[in-house]
Design a protein around this motif. Structure first.
Motif, PDB file in Angstrom:
ATOM      1  N   ALA A  73       0.044  12.935 -10.614  1.00  0.00           N
ATOM      2  CA  ALA A  73      -0.666  11.859  -9.919  1.00  0.00           C
ATOM      3  C   ALA A  73      -1.365  10.901 -10.882  1.00  0.00           C
ATOM      4  O   ALA A  73      -1.558   9.727 -10.566  1.00  0.00           O
ATOM      5  N   ASP A  74      -1.715  11.369 -12.074  1.00  0.00           N
ATOM      6  CA  ASP A  74      -2.390  10.517 -13.059  1.00  0.00           C
ATOM      7  C   ASP A  74      -1.461   9.460 -13.657  1.00  0.00           C
ATOM      8  O   ASP A  74      -1.925   8.527 -14.298  1.00  0.00           O
ATOM      9  N   ASP A  75      -0.170   9.586 -13.437  1.00  0.00           N
ATOM     10  CA  ASP A  75       0.799   8.620 -13.975  1.00  0.00           C
ATOM     11  C   ASP A  75       0.985   7.405 -13.073  1.00  0.00           C
ATOM     12  O   ASP A  75       1.775   6.523 -13.383  1.00  0.00           O
ATOM     13  N   TYR A  76       0.272   7.361 -11.938  1.00  0.00           N
ATOM     14  CA  TYR A  76       0.495   6.316 -10.946  1.00  0.00           C
ATOM     15  C   TYR A  76      -0.732   5.453 -10.700  1.00  0.00           C
ATOM     16  O   TYR A  76      -1.863   5.877 -10.930  1.00  0.00           O
ATOM     17  N   LYS A  77      -0.470   4.235 -10.203  1.00  0.00           N
ATOM     18  CA  LYS A  77      -1.491   3.339  -9.672  1.00  0.00           C
ATOM     19  C   LYS A  77      -1.361   3.409  -8.157  1.00  0.00           C
ATOM     20  O   LYS A  77      -0.269   3.672  -7.632  1.00  0.00           O
ATOM     21  N   TYR A  78      -2.459   3.138  -7.459  1.00  0.00           N
ATOM     22  CA  TYR A  78      -2.466   3.265  -6.008  1.00  0.00           C
ATOM     23  C   TYR A  78      -2.938   1.967  -5.378  1.00  0.00           C
ATOM     24  O   TYR A  78      -3.935   1.382  -5.813  1.00  0.00           O
ATOM     25  N   PHE A  79      -2.196   1.519  -4.345  1.00  0.00           N
ATOM     26  CA  PHE A  79      -2.495   0.251  -3.694  1.00  0.00           C
ATOM     27  C   PHE A  79      -2.586   0.423  -2.200  1.00  0.00           C
ATOM     28  O   PHE A  79      -1.838   1.205  -1.602  1.00  0.00           O
ATOM     29  N   LEU A  80      -3.501  -0.329  -1.616  1.00  0.00           N
ATOM     30  CA  LEU A  80      -3.697  -0.367  -0.173  1.00  0.00           C
ATOM     31  C   LEU A  80      -3.496  -1.802   0.280  1.00  0.00           C
ATOM     32  O   LEU A  80      -4.122  -2.730  -0.257  1.00  0.00           O
ATOM     33  N   VAL A  81      -2.603  -1.990   1.253  1.00  0.00           N
ATOM     34  CA  VAL A  81      -2.426  -3.285   1.906  1.00  0.00           C
ATOM     35  C   VAL A  81      -2.662  -3.008   3.382  1.00  0.00           C
ATOM     36  O   VAL A  81      -1.962  -2.201   3.997  1.00  0.00           O
ATOM     37  N   LYS A  82      -3.690  -3.659   3.956  1.00  0.00           N
ATOM     38  CA  LYS A  82      -4.157  -3.311   5.302  1.00  0.00           C
ATOM     39  C   LYS A  82      -4.336  -4.541   6.165  1.00  0.00           C
ATOM     40  O   LYS A  82      -4.810  -5.569   5.697  1.00  0.00           O
ATOM     41  N   GLY A  83      -3.955  -4.405   7.435  1.00  0.00           N
ATOM     42  CA  GLY A  83      -4.167  -5.457   8.426  1.00  0.00           C
ATOM     43  C   GLY A  83      -5.428  -5.184   9.226  1.00  0.00           C
ATOM     44  O   GLY A  83      -6.383  -4.573   8.729  1.00  0.00           O
ATOM     45  N   GLU A  84      -5.413  -5.597  10.482  1.00  0.00           N
ATOM     46  CA  GLU A  84      -6.551  -5.359  11.380  1.00  0.00           C
ATOM     47  C   GLU A  84      -6.772  -3.858  11.565  1.00  0.00           C
ATOM     48  O   GLU A  84      -5.826  -3.071  11.473  1.00  0.00           O
ATOM     49  N   ASP A  85      -8.010  -3.472  11.852  1.00  0.00           N
ATOM     50  CA  ASP A  85      -8.293  -2.076  12.153  1.00  0.00           C
ATOM     51  C   ASP A  85      -7.531  -1.656  13.401  1.00  0.00           C
ATOM     52  O   ASP A  85      -7.457  -2.408  14.378  1.00  0.00           O
ATOM     53  N   GLY A  86      -6.942  -0.461  13.357  1.00  0.00           N
ATOM     54  CA  GLY A  86      -6.241   0.088  14.511  1.00  0.00           C
ATOM     55  C   GLY A  86      -7.135   1.054  15.253  1.00  0.00           C
ATOM     56  O   GLY A  86      -8.319   1.207  14.932  1.00  0.00           O
TER      57      GLY A  86
END
Length: 111
Positions: A73-86
């Motif tokens: 897991a340390d070899d990766y970057k993590y991204f969040l792309v989020k719209g409206e709250d569900g």
């Protein structure tokens, strides 16, 4: 990733063999490319107007998922792309573990 906020997601293309994900938007001049993607949690981002687009520290689900397929897991970057709250906290978003990403700019209608 500020340049994609308030754009609407029109598609998410997964290229499994090349471990790449491309997110397409309604303005047809920008798209996000994530490379080296080994794990993606997509809970319905298509049709959503982007409210949050950011790199973050990841989560236990990524650690467990990556470890179960023999990756660190340390070899990766993590991204969040989020719209409206569900109705649930995890809806209307895509979370991606990848090696790199870029926002790409193209001429209108080029894709």
């Amino acid at each position: 990733m500020e340049e994609i906020k308030n754009l609407t997601v029109t598609g998410v293309n997964h290229y499994y063999k090349s471990e790449k994900v491309v997110i397409l938007f309604d303005d047809e001049t920008k798209y996000l490319t994530f490379s080296g993607c080994s794990l993606i949690f997509d809970s319905g981002i298509i049709g959503q107007k982007i409210k949050i687009a950011e790199e973050y520290n990841g989560e236990m689900g990524f650690v467990i998922g990556l470890k179960s397929i023999g990756l660190d897991a340390d070899d990766y970057k993590y991204f969040l792309v989020k719209g409206e709250d569900g109705q649930e906290h995890y809806q209307n978003q895509i979370r991606i573990a990848c090696k790199s990403f870029e926002v790409e700019f193209i001429g209108k209608g080029a894709l």
